[in-house]
Design an enzyme around this catalytic site. Structure first.
Site, PDB file in Angstrom:
ATOM      1  N   GLU A 172      15.674  -2.738   4.559  1.00 38.90           N
ATOM      2  CA  GLU A 172      14.793  -2.755   5.725  1.00 38.90           C
ATOM      3  C   GLU A 172      15.011  -4.029   6.543  1.00 38.90           C
ATOM      4  O   GLU A 172      15.436  -5.057   6.010  1.00 38.90           O
ATOM      5  CB  GLU A 172      13.331  -2.665   5.278  1.00 38.90           C
ATOM      6  CG  GLU A 172      12.879  -3.831   4.419  1.00 38.90           C
ATOM      7  CD  GLU A 172      11.458  -3.658   3.908  1.00 38.90           C
ATOM      8  OE1 GLU A 172      10.550  -3.517   4.742  1.00 38.90           O
ATOM      9  OE2 GLU A 172      11.268  -3.681   2.672  1.00 38.90           O
ATOM     10  N   LYS A 212       2.497  -4.525  -5.014  1.00 41.67           N
ATOM     11  CA  LYS A 212       1.692  -5.738  -5.133  1.00 41.67           C
ATOM     12  C   LYS A 212       0.384  -5.474  -5.868  1.00 41.67           C
ATOM     13  O   LYS A 212      -0.205  -4.400  -5.758  1.00 41.67           O
ATOM     14  CB  LYS A 212       1.401  -6.312  -3.740  1.00 41.67           C
ATOM     15  CG  LYS A 212       2.632  -6.719  -2.963  1.00 41.67           C
ATOM     16  CD  LYS A 212       2.250  -7.242  -1.589  1.00 41.67           C
ATOM     17  CE  LYS A 212       3.484  -7.664  -0.793  1.00 41.67           C
ATOM     18  NZ  LYS A 212       4.293  -6.517  -0.368  1.00 41.67           N
TER      19      LYS A 212
END
Length: 314
Positions: A29, A163
């Site tokens: 990305e 996360k």
């Protein structure tokens, strides 16, 4: 430039040559360039991530959007341009057709990079961490578009889990419900980004890159049009202790409630608060995970390319 999909795809020479030869390529990305570190550290980081893919045995293809085209493999000049140009928007898969139609620049997220990778014929993608189901999603309906895109794009995603600010239990439930295979490479547990373990066991541990490659091919051979999520934990020397991370998150959540931070602003707020509480430890670990995940992505993509070439070419 290719327009076979109806979307102009501009390949770098290196990526085009690798795909033509059947050599391994890993999509990356570009959001980490434009929405991560300030210039010139962001450009240097992008080059380190690409170098890590090469160290794993594959060719990196950082994805970007520019002038109504998908750039499949940013040149060094492109990286410099994306890193030094302010205001380039983050483009998820929802936003991708709008940005393409308007002809502007855009930095791809996990979700939009998967769209581009599949269009470009790149079966592997690497990212430090994926999105997931947010805490409180049972009332907010806040679920990352990454998870939805996994069900739509035939691309294997190599990552360090998600996360710990997310609801990782519900994230795993979502992947199971949507029949997205989840493998943990050389680990028993689902990692939590910069933590070696989220506290949740992975449904499958696989230590052999060739077996990972066969799982990916077997999944698609069943007719599935979804991806495969492959997690790899941070290296022990880079990881943040789970108890430390959870304690820091608890303080950050209380601070966010006190300050009235909600919605789209909450993720950045929590990550910065956690980093302050840990004395910058999580941001250092974040950088290390970017590199180690990219290298593992290159290694697994190389095993997959070898499998596709067959015994005659090995």
């Amino acid at each position: 430039m290719s327009t076979q999909s109806g979307i102009p795809l501009v390949y770098s020479d290196e990526v085009a040559d690798a795909l033509h030869a059947g050599d391994p390529v890993v999509a990356l990305e570009s959001n980490v360039i434009t929405h991560g570190l300030p210039y010139p550290d962001n450009a240097a980081t992008a080059r380190k991530v690409e170098a890590a893919v090469r160290a794993g045995g594959a060719v990196p293809a950082t994805i970007g959007v520019d002038g109504g085209r998908l750039l499949i493999g940013l040149s060094d000049e492109d990286i410099e341009r994306f890193a030094s140009t302010p205001g380039i928007p983050k483009v998820s898969s929802r936003d991708l057709p709008v940005v393409l139609a308007r002809g502007g620049k855009g930095a791809t997220t996990v979700a939009s990079s998967l769209v581009a990778a599949e269009l470009a014929g790149i079966p592997f993608f690497a990212s430090a961490g994926i999105g997931g189901v947010h805490r409180g999603a049972e009332t907010s309906m806040d679920v990352s578009s990454d998870l939805v895109q996994f069900t739509r794009s035939k691309v294997a995603v190599v990552c360090a889990g998600a996360k710990n600010i997310l609801d990782l239990g519900l994230t795993l439930e979502y992947l199971e419900t949507q029949c997205v295979p989840l493998l943990s490479y050389r680990s028993d547990d689902f990692p939590a980004f910069y933590c070696e373990s989220s506290g949740f066991r992975s449904p499958h541990r696989i230590d052999d890159p060739q077996v990972v490659a066969r799982v990916v091919e077997a999944h698609w051979a069943t007719g599935a049009n979804s991806g495969v999520v492959i997690t790899t934990p941070p290296r022990p020397e880079d990881a943040v202790d789970s108890a430390v991370a959870e304690a820091a998150l608890g303080e950050a959540l209380k601070a966010a409630e006190r300050d009235g931070v909600t919605g789209n602003a909450i993720t950045k707020y929590l990550m910065r608060a956690i980093d302050r509480t840990t004395g910058g430890r999580t941001s250092q670990a974040n950088m290390a995970v970017l590199i180690s995940t990219a290298e593992t992505g290159g290694r697994l993509a190389a095993a997959h390319a070898e499998l596709r070439r067959g015994p005659a070419a090995s």
